[in-house]
Design a protein around this motif. Structure first.
Motif, PDB file in Angstrom:
ATOM      1  N   SER A  66       6.234  11.404   1.682  1.00  0.00           N
ATOM      2  CA  SER A  66       5.311  10.282   1.465  1.00  0.00           C
ATOM      3  C   SER A  66       3.921  10.762   1.058  1.00  0.00           C
ATOM      4  O   SER A  66       3.187  10.037   0.373  1.00  0.00           O
ATOM      5  CB  SER A  66       5.212   9.423   2.725  1.00  0.00           C
ATOM      6  OG  SER A  66       4.718  10.186   3.820  1.00  0.00           O
ATOM      7  N   GLU A  78       3.106  10.767  -2.730  1.00  0.00           N
ATOM      8  CA  GLU A  78       3.095   9.514  -3.503  1.00  0.00           C
ATOM      9  C   GLU A  78       1.886   9.370  -4.419  1.00  0.00           C
ATOM     10  O   GLU A  78       2.031   8.918  -5.560  1.00  0.00           O
ATOM     11  CB  GLU A  78       3.211   8.315  -2.556  1.00  0.00           C
ATOM     12  CG  GLU A  78       4.591   8.198  -1.927  1.00  0.00           C
ATOM     13  CD  GLU A  78       4.684   7.063  -0.921  1.00  0.00           C
ATOM     14  OE1 GLU A  78       3.676   6.332  -0.748  1.00  0.00           O
ATOM     15  OE2 GLU A  78       5.758   6.915  -0.306  1.00  0.00           O
ATOM     16  N   PRO A  79       0.663   9.739  -3.992  1.00  0.00           N
ATOM     17  CA  PRO A  79      -0.483   9.630  -4.912  1.00  0.00           C
ATOM     18  C   PRO A  79      -0.296  10.452  -6.185  1.00  0.00           C
ATOM     19  O   PRO A  79      -0.778  10.072  -7.252  1.00  0.00           O
ATOM     20  CB  PRO A  79      -1.660  10.152  -4.082  1.00  0.00           C
ATOM     21  CG  PRO A  79      -1.243   9.943  -2.663  1.00  0.00           C
ATOM     22  CD  PRO A  79       0.239  10.182  -2.657  1.00  0.00           C
ATOM     23  N   ALA A 104       2.776  11.258  -7.521  1.00  0.00           N
ATOM     24  CA  ALA A 104       3.840  10.618  -8.296  1.00  0.00           C
ATOM     25  C   ALA A 104       3.304   9.438  -9.092  1.00  0.00           C
ATOM     26  O   ALA A 104       3.701   9.213 -10.250  1.00  0.00           O
ATOM     27  CB  ALA A 104       4.957  10.171  -7.363  1.00  0.00           C
ATOM     28  N   LYS A 105       2.362   8.698  -8.501  1.00  0.00           N
ATOM     29  CA  LYS A 105       1.781   7.542  -9.191  1.00  0.00           C
ATOM     30  C   LYS A 105       0.994   7.961 -10.426  1.00  0.00           C
ATOM     31  O   LYS A 105       0.803   7.164 -11.349  1.00  0.00           O
ATOM     32  CB  LYS A 105       0.885   6.763  -8.232  1.00  0.00           C
ATOM     33  CG  LYS A 105       1.654   6.000  -7.153  1.00  0.00           C
ATOM     34  CD  LYS A 105       0.718   5.294  -6.185  1.00  0.00           C
ATOM     35  CE  LYS A 105       1.505   4.562  -5.106  1.00  0.00           C
ATOM     36  NZ  LYS A 105       0.601   3.922  -4.107  1.00  0.00           N
ATOM     37  N   LEU A 106       0.529   9.207 -10.452  1.00  0.00           N
ATOM     38  CA  LEU A 106      -0.207   9.728 -11.612  1.00  0.00           C
ATOM     39  C   LEU A 106       0.723  10.395 -12.624  1.00  0.00           C
ATOM     40  O   LEU A 106       0.270  10.942 -13.629  1.00  0.00           O
ATOM     41  CB  LEU A 106      -1.256  10.738 -11.147  1.00  0.00           C
ATOM     42  CG  LEU A 106      -2.424  10.177 -10.324  1.00  0.00           C
ATOM     43  CD1 LEU A 106      -3.270  11.314  -9.770  1.00  0.00           C
ATOM     44  CD2 LEU A 106      -3.275   9.243 -11.162  1.00  0.00           C
ATOM     45  N   GLY A 107       2.027  10.355 -12.328  1.00  0.00           N
ATOM     46  CA  GLY A 107       2.987  10.973 -13.233  1.00  0.00           C
ATOM     47  C   GLY A 107       3.161  12.456 -13.025  1.00  0.00           C
ATOM     48  O   GLY A 107       3.777  13.141 -13.851  1.00  0.00           O
TER      49      GLY A 107
END
Length: 283
Positions: A24, A27-28, A30-33
């Protein structure tokens, strides 16, 4: 701290792949690719430089040499940087074992806390081969403001332990002054003014004392982590026969703090122990 440091590497324009044992926390990214790996092995396979930032030496060993560890993704030119805090002996051990896989190693602990990690202003102390340090120096510059090449493997960790000795004893001094001031009825704001503008001024006074005055003991740096660092400092000084009574006392006080269940609080929670010893009820 590791997440903030990795984010600064990304902001500096370096390609990045991340891994965390607690998924978890990725996640920050992953959100940026930014790709998220399933293991340290995958990070190594897809990287030229692997940076790990974990709690203690056993964690480093697991990340590097465990079932899906970095060594299983070894390839020519791979560099491992340990930015955790442990000991010079562990740094030499990690370097030697990684060399068997053809992997270069730097020990590069940091100081500057969570604020320095977020702002990219850390002080980074690096031990290892000079040519390897120079090759990866731009990555360090993405995370820190002051980059110090300390010399051979283990010297980065040695510098960090020396730093932690001063950090710990400085916190002890501030806690003692505050406990006596409280018992003597001295206004704490006036004490802060004196300490922060005179010869006693320090990062501990500037950053931690206002938190202590407000009863804010949430961690910027955990008490249990300082206890661990001071333990390594004492182990090192025992081998070198250098008497450090102040460090030994500070370690015992942090042992007491951890025993009281306050190890996950910030290092400034030492004040709570002093208030208890002095019979001060601070609500």
């Amino acid at each position: 701290m590791g997440s903030a440091m990795a984010m600064n590497i990304h902001k500096a324009g370096f390609p990045l792949i991340v891994y965390n044992r607690t998924r978890s926390k990725t996640e920050p990214f992953a959100k940026l690719g930014i790709p998220v790996a399933n293991s340290p092995r995958e990070v190594a396979e897809k990287s030229d430089v692997v940076i790990e930032m974990v709690t203690d030496a056993p964690d480093v060993e697991e990340v590097l040499f465990g079932k899906d560890g970095v060594v299983h993704g070894a390839h020519p030119g791979l560099v491992v940087i340990d930015m955790s805090t442990n000991s010079p002996d562990y740094a030499k051990y990690f370097a030697g074992k990684l060399a068997e896989y053809g992997i270069e190693f730097l020990d590069a602990p940091v100081t500057g806390g969570d604020v320095g990690a977020r702002q990219g202003t850390l002080t980074i102390m690096v031990g290892g081969k000079r040519e390897v340090f120079e090759r990866v120096k731009p990555v360090f510059e993405a995370m820190g403001k002051t980059i110090i090449y300390a010399g051979d493997v283990g010297n980065g960790q040695m510098l960090k332990l020396l730093n932690q000795i001063v950090v710990g004893i400085d916190m002890l001094a501030v806690a003692e002054a505050m406990a006596l001031a409280k018992k003597a009825g001295i206004d704490m704001e006036k004490l802060f003014t004196v300490l922060s503008t005179g010869a006693a001024n320090s990062f501990t006074v500037q950053y931690y004392m206002p938190k202590m005055m407000k009863g804010d003991f949430e961690p910027g740096f955990r008490a249990a982590h300082l206890k661990k660092d001071l333990k390594y400092a004492i182990e090192t000084t025992n081998k070198l026969n250098v008497p450090l009574p102040g460090t030994a006392l500070t370690l015992q006080l942090y042992n007491a703090l951890v025993a009281k269940g306050l190890g996950e609080k910030g290092t400034q929670a030492l004040l709570k122990l002093y208030y208890e010893l002095a019979g001060i009820n601070d609500g």
